[in-house]
Design a protein around this motif. Structure first.
Motif, PDB file in Angstrom:
ATOM      1  N   THR A   1     -39.163 -61.878   6.082  1.00 15.88           N
ATOM      2  CA  THR A   1     -39.667 -63.128   4.987  1.00 15.88           C
ATOM      3  C   THR A   1     -38.781 -64.227   4.685  1.00 15.88           C
ATOM      4  OG1 THR A   1     -41.980 -61.916   4.712  1.00 15.88           O
ATOM      5  CG2 THR A   1     -41.614 -63.918   3.105  1.00 15.88           C
TER       6      THR A   1
ATOM      7  N   THR B   1     -42.474 -55.656  -4.837  1.00 17.52           N
ATOM      8  CA  THR B   1     -41.532 -56.809  -5.784  1.00 17.52           C
ATOM      9  C   THR B   1     -42.190 -56.036  -6.920  1.00 17.52           C
ATOM     10  OG1 THR B   1     -41.613 -57.888  -3.723  1.00 17.52           O
ATOM     11  CG2 THR B   1     -41.126 -58.923  -6.186  1.00 17.52           C
TER      12      THR B   1
ATOM     13  N   VAL C   1     -38.321 -67.591  -3.879  1.00 15.87           N
ATOM     14  CA  VAL C   1     -38.624 -66.536  -3.294  1.00 15.87           C
ATOM     15  C   VAL C   1     -38.436 -65.311  -3.302  1.00 15.87           C
ATOM     16  CG1 VAL C   1     -40.168 -65.955  -0.541  1.00 15.87           C
ATOM     17  CG2 VAL C   1     -39.390 -68.668  -1.158  1.00 15.87           C
TER      18      VAL C   1
ATOM     19  N   ASP D   1     -39.649 -61.415  -2.615  1.00 14.80           N
ATOM     20  CA  ASP D   1     -39.677 -60.179  -1.474  1.00 14.80           C
ATOM     21  C   ASP D   1     -39.041 -59.629  -1.460  1.00 14.80           C
ATOM     22  OD1 ASP D   1     -41.354 -59.776   1.405  1.00 14.80           O
ATOM     23  OD2 ASP D   1     -42.746 -61.509   0.240  1.00 14.80           O
ATOM     24  N   ASP D   2     -39.644 -58.055  -0.458  1.00 14.23           N
ATOM     25  CA  ASP D   2     -38.509 -57.328   0.430  1.00 14.23           C
ATOM     26  C   ASP D   2     -38.596 -57.193   1.788  1.00 14.23           C
ATOM     27  OD1 ASP D   2     -41.987 -56.430   0.202  1.00 14.23           O
ATOM     28  OD2 ASP D   2     -40.599 -54.344   0.959  1.00 14.23           O
TER      29      ASP D   2
ATOM     30  N   GLY E   1     -34.700 -60.549  -3.867  1.00 14.36           N
ATOM     31  CA  GLY E   1     -35.749 -59.498  -3.835  1.00 14.36           C
ATOM     32  C   GLY E   1     -35.261 -58.236  -4.486  1.00 14.36           C
TER      33      GLY E   1
ATOM     34  N   LYS F   1     -48.294 -66.059   4.680  1.00 17.35           N
ATOM     35  CA  LYS F   1     -47.446 -66.642   2.423  1.00 17.35           C
ATOM     36  C   LYS F   1     -46.278 -67.760   3.895  1.00 17.35           C
ATOM     37  CE  LYS F   1     -45.782 -62.564   1.442  1.00 17.35           C
ATOM     38  NZ  LYS F   1     -45.103 -61.484   0.816  1.00 17.35           N
ATOM     39  N   THR F   2     -45.993 -67.526   4.176  1.00 10.61           N
ATOM     40  CA  THR F   2     -44.228 -68.476   4.554  1.00 10.61           C
ATOM     41  C   THR F   2     -44.871 -70.460   4.593  1.00 10.61           C
ATOM     42  OG1 THR F   2     -44.739 -68.451   7.079  1.00 10.61           O
ATOM     43  CG2 THR F   2     -43.675 -66.525   5.615  1.00 10.61           C
TER      44      THR F   2
ATOM     45  N   ASP G   1     -43.920 -62.048  -4.273  1.00  8.17           N
ATOM     46  CA  ASP G   1     -44.834 -60.984  -3.751  1.00  8.17           C
ATOM     47  C   ASP G   1     -45.053 -59.998  -3.984  1.00  8.17           C
ATOM     48  OD1 ASP G   1     -45.651 -59.466  -1.472  1.00  8.17           O
ATOM     49  OD2 ASP G   1     -44.024 -58.758  -1.173  1.00  8.17           O
TER      50      ASP G   1
ATOM     51  N   SER H   1     -49.313 -62.463  -1.305  1.00  7.59           N
ATOM     52  CA  SER H   1     -49.140 -61.307  -0.148  1.00  7.59           C
ATOM     53  C   SER H   1     -49.871 -61.040   0.492  1.00  7.59           C
ATOM     54  CB  SER H   1     -49.702 -60.284  -1.833  1.00  7.59           C
ATOM     55  OG  SER H   1     -49.741 -59.055  -1.321  1.00  7.59           O
TER      56      SER H   1
END
Length: 188
Positions: free
Chosen positions: A139, A12, A132, A134-135, A152, A122-123, A8, A92
């Motif tokens: 997700t 991120t 992966v 991400d925050d 993340g 984005k999945t 991300d 993103s």
């Protein structure tokens, strides 16, 4: 064998929440500071959905401004993954119209990647992802469901979800260590 890391951008590779806070203050001066954002949809307390989308688009369209800098360890984080054979997909939740400022920002700060994926889902990348970063809890949970190592940065809005099959850390150096240690265990 190449491994795929889906990374991300916002919260991120850089502190998006600070930029969002500055935009939200323009609409509602009573907005709380990001360190008090205990849920992801904090914006619902302070503005309309239309205002929220407009704020995000403003930030993303101006991504390459001097005020939006990546975290100090972002370049090393991505370079270290590349050096260890990861195919890096920067993904993103952004409109396709923000591709140019996003690409300029990544290049300006020497942030290496192999592919840029800008969409509201984005999945779709997760079925082939090994990692992966991400925050957003939902997700990361989706990444875990697809068998990816999910991790993340730790923020107030994801703290309560930190034990949902993924680990969250204070900085990208710790995230990198976690990814590399986990990757080594898989290869042993």
């Amino acid at each position: 064998m190449s491994k795929t890391a889906v990374i991300d951008i916002d919260n991120t590779l850089w502190e998006f929440s600070d930029a969002l806070y500055r935009e939200m203050k323009k609409i509602n001066n009573d907005c709380s500071t990001p360190d008090q954002w205990d849920i992801f949809n904090i914006w619902e307390r302070y503005c309309s959905l239309e205002d929220f989308i407009a704020m995000i688009n403003t930030i993303h369209h101006n991504q390459d401004s001097d005020e939006y800098r990546p975290y100090p360890e972002a370049q090393n984080f991505l370079s270290s993954l590349k050096d260890r054979g990861f195919h890096i997909i920067i993904a993103s939740h952004r409109t396709p119209e923000t591709a140019e400022p996003t690409q300029r920002w990544l290049a300006r700060h020497g942030l290496p990647y192999d592919q840029l994926h800008l969409s509201h889902d984005k999945t779709v990348l997760f079925q082939d992802a090994d990692v992966v970063v991400d925050d957003l809890p939902r997700t990361l949970e989706k990444a875990v469901e697809n068998g990816a190592l999910a991790t993340g940065l730790l923020f107030p809005w994801n703290r309560a979800h930190a034990e949902n099959g993924f680990k969250l850390f204070q900085n990208l150096d710790a995230v990198l260590d976690h990814i590399l240690m986990s990757s080594e265990r898989v290869l042993i």
